[in-house]
Design an enzyme around this catalytic site. Sequence first.
Site: not given
Length: 513
Positions: A174, A172, A85
Amino acid sequence: MTKLVNEMILVLDFGSQYNQLITRRIREFGVYSELHPHTLTAEEIKEMNPKGIILSGGPNSVYDEGSFRCDEKIFELDIPVLGICYGMQLMTHYLGGKVEAASQREYGKANIQIQGTPDLFKDLPEEQVVWMSHGDLVVEVPEGFTVDATSHHCPNSAMSKADKNWYGVQFHPEVRHSEYGNDLLKNFVFGVCDCEGKWSMENFIEIEMQKIRETVGDKQVLCALSGGVDSSVVAALIHKAIGDQLTCIFVDHGLLRKGEAEGVMKTFSEGFNMNVIKVDAKDRFLNKLKGVSDPEQKRKIIGNEFIYVFDDEADKLKGIDYLAQGTLYTDIIESGTATAQTIKSHHNVGGLPEDMQFELIEPLNTLFKDEVRALGTELGLPDDIVWRQPFPGPGLGIRVLGEVTEEKLEIVRESDAILREEVANHGLERDIWQYFTVLPDIRSVGVMGDARTYDYTIGIRAVTSIDGMTSDWARIPWDVLEVISTRIVNEVKHINRVVYDITSKPPATIEWE
């Protein structure tokens, strides 16, 4: 970083609340990872010798005055870099690409299409759902980079320069909402960075024991023992490292659960043969809390008093140089860093007085709660300690909303004991991550017998979680809740109403204060 870690992924923190999840995901792969400030120099990073670097997300635009930056020379270290990002945008900005404000901000799930066979997306579907959260985007990738993925609103959703091992993703990976996010991170960690994945809790114990011995030398350590999971694991780890150089002090501040003080002394003094000193400080704490209703002020008062109590005891013991605390990664994250907003101060972090006489040892401050439990098991602690309910340092002081009084503490103590007993009776202890009662400063009208009452309400909070960073309310069966409610109303004085909190985290925190 000690020499016992032979491979590590370094995550640079640019302020995203997701940052700790990156570290967590990588550790789940069996690879050690640490989150560090974005201000680390390239020379400092070189000395740490990471196998890879991840530039995290963050709230800034690369063009904002005062936006978070990193040392550009990290791109000269010949270490693989993944920008996530904001990290991708910063990489683009440094390497000659172009970043602009998006015509339409993108938050939430998005579909991306993979182009070619890029390293990060090896063996992954050509189309996949990812989690976007950005206001800027890369409109022109740097020279020599290829575009690896596109989406409707973000033509350059992923990019790479494979010969340099530089990669960027606008989404993202994660976050669980990115359906192949873990696989992408694995491709970076194992495929690009060539990690082996041999890190474990056994390794962590050896690393931390070496750190403790190197730090402490032949000096003495005082441990703040509460009987909770965190302080118990800290005590066991430090005792394993330095033995009788450790003295544990258990402070009964009058804010503990029912039967807890007696249980702590029996378990550690008798069961583990540790040197444990019990301090009865109930009056001292309650006097300090008199008339105080603000939760932040209560937390800081309790944190300060803890340190002052230890100061007094250390003066008696003589020669104490270090204070050990059970601060976790989540405590530090939620208390805020230079790049993250403070959610609430933790007694192990924000409540420390500037004039304290000890140096701190916090061996768990890179671990999440579930990792602490695994560590406790590895250290040989019994299940009733390892799986004990999380309990905040300020104790019942923050489960009594508003001013703390002995009467209110007794209400919470008795209602909480009933809740814990019934959860155990129905075999739900391992299904619920945390459960407790709170006493809001609310009175309401009720009828008991033939008489009108105007008494307190008890709130029940029960959540499911893995690490405490996010949680969902626990679906306790209605018939069990009915038993709990009936018992509390009938057995606890001054309670005529019981409510159940069905709020997740976020938007709420687990504790009410």
